[in-house]
Design an enzyme around this catalytic site. Structure first.
Site, PDB file in Angstrom:
ATOM      1  N   ASP A 529       0.853  -1.197   0.000  1.00 42.54           N
ATOM      2  CA  ASP A 529       0.000   0.000   0.000  1.00 42.54           C
ATOM      3  C   ASP A 529       0.881   1.237   0.000  1.00 42.54           C
ATOM      4  OD1 ASP A 529      -2.027   1.803   0.067  1.00 42.54           O
ATOM      5  OD2 ASP A 529      -2.633   1.402   2.141  1.00 42.54           O
ATOM      6  N   GLU A 538      -2.135   0.220  -8.186  1.00 46.82           N
ATOM      7  CA  GLU A 538      -2.722   1.173  -9.124  1.00 46.82           C
ATOM      8  C   GLU A 538      -4.235   0.974  -9.156  1.00 46.82           C
ATOM      9  OE1 GLU A 538      -0.799   1.403 -12.954  1.00 46.82           O
ATOM     10  OE2 GLU A 538      -2.093   3.056 -13.636  1.00 46.82           O
TER      11      GLU A 538
END
Ligand SMILES: [Ca+2]
Ligand SMILES: [Ca+2]
Ligand SMILES: [Ca+2]
Length: 560
Positions: A529, A538
């Site tokens: 993350d 993404e």
């Protein structure tokens, strides 16, 4: 500069965490949590406010998951159907995140997942009335787009200027790609076709809310308008993408001002365009006959171009380095476009062109779209002409749903995902699996298919080995630092809400660029993350679209 400040409240998942859908469940749904194996053999569900035990059950058998390295037991509490706020308690472990049982459990996340498309609109400012703190200036007018040398034609030589505004930014970047836009747009149209009443009631608070047309169709129209400009009116061919030569830096849309180009017409782009326009033609027909006719004409001219140019595969020009979405097998794109044209026109020649008996089926992805043809045919099966093989259509959907349900039954985490499914965009894959399962459920009424689809949504909302809800803004421990330029550049701590992060996959192609290591090399734990992680964190419109579909579908289809 990257900042790690936000990570404090969302530290790494710990080995003794209970994993479950952090939003919770509809009253009539299957309800399952994953519990690390330990001394306990039973579990309790506790009212989060009063602390009172409201359900007590035995844990399932211990199984070890090679994808995560964990040994876990499942806790199932389907009979608990009283709305409320709860947590799961197991002796020797920390309590689970709180979750709700609510008749509207997925209303908000479904709307947020759709609103994310609004947040990714190109060529417009986002007004604070609709975007709140995420209001921003307009970027990418795309009214002065250049014909790239790879796309030059007699009527449009290289350097010709065309207008190609609107559409959605594809992902974390600001480019627009027909192939990926196509499957995302189709999936939203499919959601509307399958659950019209749900979407007719939905108010997204976008500029077109309250205008008498369902907001989902307003949002989709923003992208269809752009797609229509990507067709060369001279021959019906469709440009593969509208792009910079190179990716933008991490800046807001209005600061990204590189020249824009349309690049190479391809067979895949023409066919995806044709399939989407054929679908849109029937969906918009009740609202606007002229528009519907225009889209069908566009679909048919793209189809004819593809027939005449069956092997124009995308070849990235030397001076272009943005996303490729290359695909050298377009037999599935031919089948999909033929199926949608057949459904919309009723012309048997399109059904013959689909070559249905030769088409297998698989979970849809941007490069493998055969499954979309089968789902569309199944959806419209009662209106098809005698040319269509009804048994084949039912069989193709059911066989795939059953395969997924078989995997779900034997999975230690109780999810349809298998080892090879932890691939780029695994969150989107999990939801495309769930979409297939919901089609199987609609077709057969088999409860297993509904419960396995539920498990797919549970997976992306927290029942996973990294105990993360991959939907920004939703869940007690959700993705905080997606690779998404507006989220990275806007100076606001919380990410733009409603976006689905790509999720774990062991390729870790970005590991050498990231200042922070991945927590593990195991497939189900290869998630970082961090804004740097384009390979696991993404966002992308083709992953968000099945989130819209599945959240709405479970909300509609789960028995009360
Ligand atoms: Ca509206
Ligand atoms: Ca393909
Ligand atoms: Ca931000």
């Amino acid at each position: 500069m990257l900042t790690l400040a936000g990570l404090g409240a969302h530290g790494a998942a710990s080995a003794d965490d209970i994993k479950l859908n952090q939003l919770g469940f509809l009253p009539g749904a299957a309800k399952v949590a994953v519990v690390p194996d330990g001394v306990a053999r039973d579990f309790a569900v506790v009212d989060a406010d009063s602390g009172k035990v409201v359900f007590h059950g035995a844990l399932g058998p211990a199984t070890s998951s090679p994808d995560s390295g964990d040994t876990v037991r499942l806790a199932s509490f389907a009979p608990l159907n009283t709305p409320g706020k709860y947590l799961l308690r197991v002796t020797g472990l920390p309590d689970s995140s709180p979750f709700e049982i609510s008749p509207s459990a997925y209303q908000a996340v479904s709307a947020a997942a759709l609103k994310a498309f609004y947040f990714n609109r190109a060529s417009t400012a986002l007004d604070a009335r609709y975007a709140g703190i995420y209001a921003r200036a307009a970027g990418h007018p795309d009214t002065q787009v250049l014909i790239h040398a790879s796309a030059a034609s007699a009527t449009r030589p290289a350097g010709t200027v065309i207008a190609s505004p609107k559409g959605w930014y594809d992902a974390g970047d600001y480019n627009k790609y027909i192939v990926n836009s196509g499957i995302a747009t189709y999936t939203l149209l499919a959601a509307y076709e399958d659950f019209p009443a749900f979407f007719q009631r939905q108010d997204l608070n976008i500029p077109e809310s309250g205008n008498g047309r369902p907001d989902i169709l307003n949002e989709v129209w923003w992208n269809l308008e752009w797609m229509l400009t990507m067709q060369d009116p001279a021959d019906g061919g469709v440009y593969h993408k509208l792009t910079n030569l190179h990716f933008d830096g991490i800046v807001m849309p209005n600061q990204a001002t590189q020249p824009r180009y349309v690049v190479q017409k391809t067979t895949a782009a023409a066919l995806d365009f044709s399939a989407v326009m054929a679908t849109a033609s029937r969906v918009y027909a009740p609202f606007d006959k002229a528009l519907s006719a225009r889209m069908l004409t566009a679909a048919q001219s793209a189809w004819r171009w593809a027939q005449a140019h069956p092997r124009e595969y995308y070849q990235q020009p030397k001076d272009v380095s943005t996303g490729e979405y290359g695909d050298k097998d377009v037999s599935d794109e031919f089948a999909w476009a033929a199926a949608e044209l057949y459904i919309t026109t009723g012309d048997d020649a399109y059904y013959q062109a689909m070559r249905a008996p030769e088409q297998a089926t698989s979970v849809p992805s941007w490069g493998e779209v055969r499954g979309l043809a089968w789902m569309s045919l199944a959806r419209h099966r009662k209106q098809l002409s005698a040319a269509a093989d009804q048994r084949l259509i039912t069989n193709r959907v059911e066989v795939l749903a059953q395969q997924l349900a078989d995997g779900w039954k034997k999975s230690p985490y109780g999810i349809p995902m298998q080892t090879h499914d932890f691939d780029w965009g695994s969150s989107g894959l999990a939801l495309n699996q769930a979409m297939v399962l919901l089609h199987g459920y609609r077709l057969t009424g088999k409860r297993d298919y509904l419960d396995a689809a539920q498990a797919g949504l549970d997976y992306v909302l927290g029942r996973n080995a990294v105990e993360t809800s991959f939907v920004t803004g939703y869940g007690a421990r959700s993705t905080q630092h997606p690779h998404h330029r507006p989220s990275q550049a806007d100076g606001i701590a919380a990410p733009v809400p409603g976006f689905l992060a790509g999720g774990p996959q062991p390729g870790q192609q970005d590991a050498q660029h990231c200042p922070k290591p991945y927590p593990s090399r195991l497939p189900a734990k290869s998630y970082l993350d961090h804004e740097c992680s384009y390979a696991s964190n993404e966002v992308a419109i083709n992953w968000n679209a099945p989130l819209v579909y599945v959240a709405a579908g479970l909300q509609v289809l789960t028995p009360r």
